[in-house]
Design a protein around this motif. Structure first.
Motif, PDB file in Angstrom:
ATOM      1  N   MET A 144      26.239  51.724  71.855  1.00  0.00           N
ATOM      2  CA  MET A 144      26.958  52.724  72.634  1.00  0.00           C
ATOM      3  C   MET A 144      26.035  53.362  73.648  1.00  0.00           C
ATOM      4  SD  MET A 144      29.432  54.687  69.925  1.00  0.00           S
ATOM      5  CE  MET A 144      30.582  55.097  71.235  1.00  0.00           C
ATOM      6  N   ARG A 145      26.633  53.898  74.695  1.00  0.00           N
ATOM      7  CA  ARG A 145      25.868  54.587  75.734  1.00  0.00           C
ATOM      8  C   ARG A 145      25.924  56.094  75.452  1.00  0.00           C
ATOM      9  NH1 ARG A 145      29.262  52.370  80.603  1.00  0.00           N
ATOM     10  NH2 ARG A 145      30.798  52.918  79.009  1.00  0.00           N
ATOM     11  N   ILE A 146      24.784  56.640  75.122  1.00  0.00           N
ATOM     12  CA  ILE A 146      24.691  58.042  74.723  1.00  0.00           C
ATOM     13  C   ILE A 146      23.827  58.801  75.716  1.00  0.00           C
ATOM     14  CG2 ILE A 146      23.798  59.628  72.969  1.00  0.00           C
ATOM     15  CD1 ILE A 146      24.462  57.524  70.860  1.00  0.00           C
TER      16      ILE A 146
ATOM     17  N   HIS B  17      21.315  52.154  69.991  1.00  0.00           N
ATOM     18  CA  HIS B  17      22.127  52.704  71.070  1.00  0.00           C
ATOM     19  C   HIS B  17      21.296  52.807  72.353  1.00  0.00           C
ATOM     20  CE1 HIS B  17      25.328  53.518  68.297  1.00  0.00           C
ATOM     21  NE2 HIS B  17      24.650  54.436  67.618  1.00  0.00           N
TER      22      HIS B  17
ATOM     23  N   ASP C  17      29.420  57.005  76.937  1.00  0.00           N
ATOM     24  CA  ASP C  17      30.560  57.056  76.018  1.00  0.00           C
ATOM     25  C   ASP C  17      30.568  58.383  75.268  1.00  0.00           C
ATOM     26  OD1 ASP C  17      31.391  54.229  76.359  1.00  0.00           O
ATOM     27  OD2 ASP C  17      29.472  53.805  75.386  1.00  0.00           O
ATOM     28  N   VAL C  18      29.371  58.868  74.967  1.00  0.00           N
ATOM     29  CA  VAL C  18      29.210  60.119  74.222  1.00  0.00           C
ATOM     30  C   VAL C  18      28.141  60.955  74.898  1.00  0.00           C
ATOM     31  CG1 VAL C  18      28.721  61.164  71.978  1.00  0.00           C
ATOM     32  CG2 VAL C  18      29.741  58.878  72.078  1.00  0.00           C
TER      33      VAL C  18
ATOM     34  N   THR D 140      35.587  60.392  77.369  1.00  0.00           N
ATOM     35  CA  THR D 140      34.235  60.731  76.905  1.00  0.00           C
ATOM     36  C   THR D 140      34.319  61.721  75.755  1.00  0.00           C
ATOM     37  OG1 THR D 140      33.486  60.540  79.206  1.00  0.00           O
ATOM     38  CG2 THR D 140      31.949  61.512  77.624  1.00  0.00           C
TER      39      THR D 140
ATOM     40  N   VAL E 199      34.764  57.006  67.365  1.00  0.00           N
ATOM     41  CA  VAL E 199      33.586  57.045  68.226  1.00  0.00           C
ATOM     42  C   VAL E 199      32.392  57.592  67.453  1.00  0.00           C
ATOM     43  CG1 VAL E 199      32.582  58.027  70.330  1.00  0.00           C
ATOM     44  CG2 VAL E 199      34.985  57.319  70.304  1.00  0.00           C
TER      45      VAL E 199
ATOM     46  N   GLU F 203      31.084  55.195  64.922  1.00  0.00           N
ATOM     47  CA  GLU F 203      30.247  54.150  65.517  1.00  0.00           C
ATOM     48  C   GLU F 203      28.860  54.692  65.863  1.00  0.00           C
ATOM     49  OE1 GLU F 203      28.975  50.510  66.917  1.00  0.00           O
ATOM     50  OE2 GLU F 203      30.693  51.057  65.661  1.00  0.00           O
ATOM     51  N   VAL F 204      28.795  55.938  66.329  1.00  0.00           N
ATOM     52  CA  VAL F 204      27.498  56.548  66.646  1.00  0.00           C
ATOM     53  C   VAL F 204      26.598  56.552  65.414  1.00  0.00           C
ATOM     54  CG1 VAL F 204      26.366  58.747  67.189  1.00  0.00           C
ATOM     55  CG2 VAL F 204      28.299  57.967  68.564  1.00  0.00           C
TER      56      VAL F 204
END
Length: 448
Positions: free
Chosen positions: A1-3, A24, A78-79, A115, A180, A183-184
Motif C-alpha cells: 500500500m501507499r502510505i 508498504h 491510499d492511507v 483516501t 484498508v 491491509e495496513v
C-alpha cells in the motif's frame, strides 16, 4: 500500500520506518527542510535503538522516502497518517491541536480519490470529528474517511512495540476503512496481534485512559515508597508482593523520582481538562498530576537532606538526565526539577548522560557536563543516580568512592543494594526502603 506519514517526529518516523519494513511504500512528510535533508542523508534526529538501521535499510530498498512536498505525497496515497505534535497548550493544559487542524486542511487540498485519513497523534476525544469537518469544509467533493489509530510506543523500545504490539486499536465510523486498515496491519494480524475495532471516539479515549492508568500506577507506588520509608517497609518487596497478583501486574511498579517524557505529563493533563469539559471530573488523574509534580521537587529536597541539609557550595554529581534510559528525550524529565532545586539551594551540579546531554543543554542552565560517570563523581560531595541507564548499574563503587570528596550515593532508582554500597565505603540513600529493614533478594531471602 501507499502510505503517507504527516510528521517525521518520534511517532511518525518510527511508524513510517516500521510500515516500510512490512513492505508498504511509505513517504514521510515534514515541513522542517533541515530535518528532511538530514533524514535523506541517513541522519536520525532522535535517539531510538535500532531506528537508524531500520531507516537506512528501507530507504535503500526504495520503500521509505522523505519530502517536504505534502501535496504530492498525499495525492498518491491510499492511507494518510497524521502524526504531528500535540503539546500541552500554554495556559490551560489542553492538548494543542493546531498542528493537527493545519495538517487536515493541507491534506484536504491534495486528496485525489478515496483516501483513509488516520489520526496517529494522541488527541482528545472528538478530534476525529474535527478533522472530518475540516476536510469536508475544505473539499466538499473529497471521498475520504477519518480513522483513529492511537500509538502505544515506549521510547527506547518503540520498534519492538510496533512490531509486537499488545493490541492495535482502530476507531472508525465508516466501514469502508476497515479492509484498508486490515491491509495496513496485515503482517501483524497474521501473527495474531489483536486488531481491535471500536468507534472513533472510543479509540481516542483508550489512548488517554491507558496513559492515565499507567501514570496513576507509577504515582501509587511512589506514595507507597514514602509510606515504606516512614513505617519501616521495603517498597520493592511491596511492589513484588502486589505485582504477583495477576489483577495488578508487576509493570510500572518501580518507585522513583516521578514520571516524565513526551506522553504521561501532557496526556494526564489533557485528560483532566477533557473530564472538566464534559462535566465528568477525573479526580484520581487530577491527584496523580499534582502528586507527580510534587514528587520531582521532593527528590531535590531528599538529596539536600542526604547532604546534611545544606548543599551551598557543594558539588553534586548527577547520573542520568533523560526521563528514562535508551532515549535522548528531556521533556518533563525529573532531572530538571531536581537540578533546579539543587541549584536554587546553591549547589554546583555536574552531570553525565549517555545520550541526553545535548538536549539537556537547551533546558538546563549552569550545569557542568562530565565525560562519563566517574568524571561526574570526581570531587563530588554527593552522587545522585537519576536515570537507570545500563552503564550505571554496575559501577566500580570503590572507584566512585575514591573519586568523591564526600562518599554519599543517592540512588533514586533503587539500582543498588545497601550492603554492596556500604561495603565500598559509601553512605547510601535509596527510595522507599527504611534504613533498618533487611534487604531481600528476589526470592525473599535476606541478603548477606
Amino acid at each position: 500500500m501507499r502510505i503517507t506519514m504527516i510528521g517525521a517526529g518520534y511517532v511518525g518516523l518510527v511508524s513510517g520506518a516500521c510500515f516500510s519494513d512490512f513492505g508498504h511504500d511509505v513517504t514521510c512528510v515534514d515541513l522542517d527542510q533541515k530535518k528532511i535533508e538530514r533524514l535523506e542523508r541517513g541522519q536520525i534526529p532522535i535517539y531510538e535503538p535500532g531506528l537508524e538501521t531500520l531507516v537506512a535499510e528501507n530507504a535503500k530498498a526504495g520503500r521509505l522516502s522523505f519530502t517536504t512536498d505534502l501535496a504530492s505525497a498525499v495525492s498518491g496515497a491510499d492511507v494518510v497518517f497524521i502524526a504531528v505534535g500535540t503539546p500541552s497548550r500554554r495556559g490551560d493544559g489542553h492538548a494543542d491541536l493546531s498542528f493537527v487542524h493545519a495538517a487536515a486542511a493541507d491534506i484536504a487540498k491534495a486528496l485525489d480519490g478515496f483516501t483513509v485519513i488516520v489520526t496517529k497523534s494522541t488527541v482528545p476525544v472528538g478530534t476525529g470529528d474535527d478533522v472530518e469537518r475540516i476536510i469536508a469544509q475544505t473539499r466538499p467533493d473529497a471521498d475520504f474517511v477519518v480513522v483513529s489509530n492511537p500509538e502505544f510506543l515506549r521510547e527506547g523500545a518503540a520498534i519492538e512495540d510496533f512490531k509486537r504490539p499488545d493490541r492495535i486499536v482502530v476507531g472508525l465510523e465508516d466501514q469502508r476503512a476497515r479492509p484498508v486498515m486490515e491491509e495496513v496491519y496485515r503482517p501483524l494480524y497474521l501473527n495474531q496481534s489483536p486488531l481491535m475495532f471500536t468507534g472513533r471516539r472510543t479509540a481516542e479515549l483508550i489512548k488517554y485512559a491507558a496513559n492515565g492508568f499507567l501514570a496513576m500506577k507509577i504515582t501509587f507506588i511512589n506514595e507507597m515508597a514514602d509510606l515504606c520509608e516512614k513505617a519501616g517497609g521495603d517498597v520493592q518487596a511491596v511492589a513484588r508482593g502486589i505485582g504477583l497478583d495477576n489483577r495488578i501486574g508487576s509493570k510500572f511498579l518501580n518507585a522513583g523520582p516521578g514520571y516524565g517524557g513526551s506522553c504521561f505529563p501532557k496526556d494526564t493533563l489533557a485528560l483532566v481538562k477533557t473530564g472538566q469539559d464534559f462535566d465528568a471530573p477525573l479526580r484520581l488523574i487530577e491527584t496523580t498530576v499534582a502528586v507527580n509534580d510534587h514528587r520531582k521537587r521532593a527528590m531535590g529536597r531528599k538529596v539536600i537532606s542526604a547532604c546534611g541539609g545544606d548543599v551551598r557550595g557543594k558539588t553534586i554529581g548527577i547520573l542520568g538526565l533523560t526521563f528514562k534510559p535508551n532515549t535522548d528525550d528531556m521533556r518533563d524529565a525529573p532531572s530538571i526539577a531536581i537540578i533546579q532545586a539543587l541549584r536554587d539551594a546553591g549547589a554546583i551540579v555536574r552531570a553525565y548522560d549517555p545520550e541526553g546531554m545535548e538536549a539537556a543543554k537547551t533546558v538546563l542552565e549552569g550545569v557542568q557536563y562530565a565525560k562519563d560517570a566517574y568524571d561526574a563523581a570526581n570531587g563530588a560531595d554527593c552522587l545522585v543516580l537519576v536515570t537507570e541507564w545500563n552503564q550505571f548499574r554496575s559501577l566500580d563503587l570503590k572507584r566512585v568512592k575514591q573519586a568523591m570528596t564526600a562518599p554519599v550515593l543517592v540512588d533514586l532508582r533503587n539500582v543498588y543494594r545497601r550492603h554492596e554500597v556500604e561495603a565500598a565505603g559509601l553512605s547510601y540513600v535509596s527510595v522507599g526502603r527504611a534504613q533498618d529493614v533487611a534487604e531481600l533478594d528476589t526470592h525473599g531471602v535476606a541478603a548477606q
